[in-house]
Design a protein around this motif. Structure first.
Motif, PDB file in Angstrom:
ATOM      1  N   ASN A   1      80.267  80.653 -35.110  1.00 45.18           N
ATOM      2  CA  ASN A   1      79.965  80.141 -33.769  1.00 45.18           C
ATOM      3  C   ASN A   1      78.666  79.337 -33.713  1.00 45.18           C
ATOM      4  O   ASN A   1      78.147  79.074 -32.627  1.00 45.18           O
ATOM      5  CB  ASN A   1      79.882  81.305 -32.778  1.00 45.18           C
ATOM      6  CG  ASN A   1      81.234  81.920 -32.483  1.00 45.18           C
ATOM      7  OD1 ASN A   1      82.244  81.231 -32.466  1.00 45.18           O
ATOM      8  ND2 ASN A   1      81.257  83.222 -32.271  1.00 45.18           N
ATOM      9  N   ASN A   2      78.169  78.924 -34.881  1.00 47.01           N
ATOM     10  CA  ASN A   2      76.937  78.132 -34.899  1.00 47.01           C
ATOM     11  C   ASN A   2      77.056  76.800 -34.153  1.00 47.01           C
ATOM     12  O   ASN A   2      76.117  76.400 -33.462  1.00 47.01           O
ATOM     13  CB  ASN A   2      76.483  77.880 -36.334  1.00 47.01           C
ATOM     14  CG  ASN A   2      75.789  79.098 -36.934  1.00 47.01           C
ATOM     15  OD1 ASN A   2      75.507  80.063 -36.241  1.00 47.01           O
ATOM     16  ND2 ASN A   2      75.533  79.066 -38.225  1.00 47.01           N
TER      17      ASN A   2
ATOM     18  N   GLY B   1      65.692  74.702 -19.039  1.00 48.34           N
ATOM     19  CA  GLY B   1      65.796  76.156 -18.968  1.00 48.34           C
ATOM     20  C   GLY B   1      64.535  76.844 -19.469  1.00 48.34           C
ATOM     21  O   GLY B   1      63.867  76.340 -20.372  1.00 48.34           O
ATOM     22  N   SER B   2      64.212  77.993 -18.892  1.00 47.73           N
ATOM     23  CA  SER B   2      63.008  78.732 -19.292  1.00 47.73           C
ATOM     24  C   SER B   2      63.300  79.654 -20.465  1.00 47.73           C
ATOM     25  O   SER B   2      63.085  80.867 -20.402  1.00 47.73           O
ATOM     26  CB  SER B   2      62.471  79.539 -18.108  1.00 47.73           C
ATOM     27  OG  SER B   2      61.677  78.739 -17.278  1.00 47.73           O
ATOM     28  N   ALA B   3      63.800  79.084 -21.528  1.00 47.37           N
ATOM     29  CA  ALA B   3      64.065  79.819 -22.770  1.00 47.37           C
ATOM     30  C   ALA B   3      63.898  78.843 -23.921  1.00 47.37           C
ATOM     31  O   ALA B   3      64.254  77.671 -23.808  1.00 47.37           O
ATOM     32  CB  ALA B   3      65.461  80.432 -22.760  1.00 47.37           C
ATOM     33  N   GLY B   4      63.349  79.338 -25.028  1.00 52.31           N
ATOM     34  CA  GLY B   4      62.990  78.462 -26.135  1.00 52.31           C
ATOM     35  C   GLY B   4      64.011  78.418 -27.254  1.00 52.31           C
ATOM     36  O   GLY B   4      65.015  79.140 -27.233  1.00 52.31           O
ATOM     37  N   PRO B   5      63.753  77.599 -28.280  1.00 51.54           N
ATOM     38  CA  PRO B   5      64.705  77.402 -29.374  1.00 51.54           C
ATOM     39  C   PRO B   5      64.652  78.470 -30.453  1.00 51.54           C
ATOM     40  O   PRO B   5      65.413  78.405 -31.416  1.00 51.54           O
ATOM     41  CB  PRO B   5      64.281  76.046 -29.948  1.00 51.54           C
ATOM     42  CG  PRO B   5      62.824  75.958 -29.657  1.00 51.54           C
ATOM     43  CD  PRO B   5      62.611  76.672 -28.357  1.00 51.54           C
ATOM     44  N   GLU B   6      63.763  79.479 -30.331  1.00 51.20           N
ATOM     45  CA  GLU B   6      63.619  80.441 -31.423  1.00 51.20           C
ATOM     46  C   GLU B   6      64.886  81.271 -31.647  1.00 51.20           C
ATOM     47  O   GLU B   6      65.313  81.480 -32.787  1.00 51.20           O
ATOM     48  CB  GLU B   6      62.404  81.349 -31.197  1.00 51.20           C
ATOM     49  CG  GLU B   6      62.417  82.202 -29.959  1.00 51.20           C
ATOM     50  CD  GLU B   6      61.829  81.515 -28.750  1.00 51.20           C
ATOM     51  OE1 GLU B   6      61.511  82.216 -27.771  1.00 51.20           O
ATOM     52  OE2 GLU B   6      61.697  80.272 -28.764  1.00 51.20           O
ATOM     53  N   ALA B   7      65.507  81.771 -30.579  1.00 52.69           N
ATOM     54  CA  ALA B   7      66.700  82.605 -30.725  1.00 52.69           C
ATOM     55  C   ALA B   7      67.885  81.824 -31.306  1.00 52.69           C
ATOM     56  O   ALA B   7      68.552  82.309 -32.224  1.00 52.69           O
ATOM     57  CB  ALA B   7      67.068  83.246 -29.393  1.00 52.69           C
ATOM     58  N   PRO B   8      68.193  80.619 -30.794  1.00 51.78           N
ATOM     59  CA  PRO B   8      69.287  79.849 -31.412  1.00 51.78           C
ATOM     60  C   PRO B   8      69.052  79.555 -32.892  1.00 51.78           C
ATOM     61  O   PRO B   8      69.957  79.689 -33.713  1.00 51.78           O
ATOM     62  CB  PRO B   8      69.305  78.550 -30.589  1.00 51.78           C
ATOM     63  CG  PRO B   8      68.737  78.933 -29.274  1.00 51.78           C
ATOM     64  CD  PRO B   8      67.695  79.967 -29.568  1.00 51.78           C
TER      65      PRO B   8
END
Length: 423
Positions: free
Chosen positions: A109-110, A125-132
């Motif tokens: 699912n990448n 959005g108030s979320a960063g790229p670290e989790a993806p």
């Protein structure tokens, strides 16, 4: 043909597991595998970041009232991507797979994760790229391990090494990124997978070099903080005192996330509808409080460079908490580590306004460390990351603040997979 491929894979695995007999050093061929994972992670992170910067630059043209329809449509499109390409999961799923599924992070699912997170992050959005990135690079480590027929802790270590290289690319701190990939796995046991520390550190170093080489971002602090004066013994106690404010904000944040999650889970609608609603809410907040938009990588420098009233800072704290909560609970993809640092810095400025004449950089860093350690349960890596990203060279006060946030955190962690007992 399949037999020959299996023999080749077994041969490579044996060569990696057993170094050459005449090698007089600790160095072995496993080291080259860790380096390779880091290089692959650095290339993936560079590509992801380059495209994301382009999208951010383009979509930043939409300001004012246009932010609301933009983020609503972005949420709808990202939801459609997930609906048709598959749900890539969130940080809970990553931690769960590392701990209870032998460290296997599935790469299938990448494409969904990459495309949906680009839309979510670039639109504001108030979320960063670290989790993806952690999901994508960590699953790449799993894929490499499977190809080499690695099993058990070797496979888990390679997945964690991939995660660490992704953290490091974004945070610019190889040691902090390595420890963060380990600490995030459990709410109390910091060294549960200590075998993976060296693979994670090697992969982080090689990935960081590649990321810097490709993106030309440069080496140095991420944020320009005020200069911290000569430390005194009292600073350690003040750091713990300031950390109480950051910890209190962490409690409010966790409570808000849980309430928001229960509301969105009660909405029995397709994910693209929920994400469109999330975009509408976050876009509305961003219209009224523009500084709450985005994942705050650049906005934190704005916070440091300009003067704001106490009233505005209090509004910003509330707006940012709600923006992060609506972002991550409505299905939007992204992580909340850098947004939490921004929130902690804002709380620090509030404390400074209420009690003027105090040590501003110490207040801000203490609040940033406390809120992140409270929410993510990563006290050691949080201190190292902040020391690197802020240029705050006095490491010990940050440790005191980080431990305060960690030990005064709610007993039940926000990331539920951290709490589960390993079978």
């Amino acid at each position: 043909m399949d037999f020959k491929r299996r023999r080749l894979a077994v041969s490579l695995r044996n060569q990696l597991n057993y170094p050459l007999q005449f090698n007089p050093f600790v160095f072995s061929k496993l080291f080259l595998l860790w380096v390779a994972v880091g290089i692959v992670g650095g290339v993936i992170a560079s590509f992801y970041w380059t495209v994301l910067e382009g999208l951010l630059h383009y979509l930043s043209q939409f300001q004012g009232l246009m932010v609301i329809p933009l983020m609503t449509v972005a949420g709808l499109l990202a939801g459609l991507v997930i609906h048709f390409l598959g749900d890539p999961g969130e940080m809970d799923l990553i931690v769960n797979n590392i701990r209870f599924k032998g460290g296997r992070l599935e790469p299938k699912n990448n494409p969904s994760m990459i495309l949906s997170s680009w839309l979510c992050i670039a639109s504001g959005g108030s979320a960063g790229p670290e989790a993806p990135l952690v999901q994508v690079v960590g699953s790449t480590g799993t894929w490499i391990a499977k190809k080499l027929k690695l099993r058990g802790e070797d496979l888990r270590s390679l997945s964690i090494a991939g995660m660490a290289s992704a953290f490091t690319a974004l945070f610019g701190a190889p040691l902090g990124g390595s420890l963060f990939a380990l600490e995030i796995q459990h709410h109390k046991h910091i060294s549960e997978y200590y075998q993976a520390l060296m693979p994670a550190l090697v992969a982080s170093c090689s990935g960081y070099v590649i990321f810097i080489f490709i993106t030309h971002i440069g080496i140095g602090p991420t944020w320009v903080f005020p200069i911290y004066t000569t430390p005194e013994l009292n600073d350690f106690f003040y750091a713990m005192l300031y950390a109480l404010a950051g910890t209190a904000a962490g409690w409010v944040f966790i409570f808000t996330i849980r309430k928001s999650r229960s509301i969105f889970e009660a909405i029995k609608l397709p994910i693209y509808v929920r994400m469109a609603i999330g975009g509408l809410l976050v876009g509305t907040i961003a219209y009224f409080v523009p500084l709450s938009r985005y994942f705050s990588h650049n906005e934190l420098n704005v916070l440091l460079q300009q003067e704001f009233s106490l009233q505005f800072l209090l509004i910003l704290v509330v707006a940012k908490i709600l923006a992060i909560a609506f972002t991550v609970t409505s299905g939007w993809r992204g992580g909340f580590i850098i947004p939490l640092f921004f929130l902690g810095a804002t709380v620090g400025l509030v404390v400074n306004q209420l009690f003027p004449g105090q040590n501003l950089p110490l207040i801000m860093v203490s609040c940033m460390a406390a809120i992140n350690a409270c929410v993510t349960r990563t006290p050691i890596s949080t201190a190292i990351l902040l020391a690197t990203m802020t240029g705050f060279h006095q490491f010990v006060p940050i440790i005191f603040a980080s431990l305060t946030g960690f030990f005064l955190a709610p007993k039940t962690p926000l990331i539920n997979a951290q709490l589960a007992v390993k079978e």
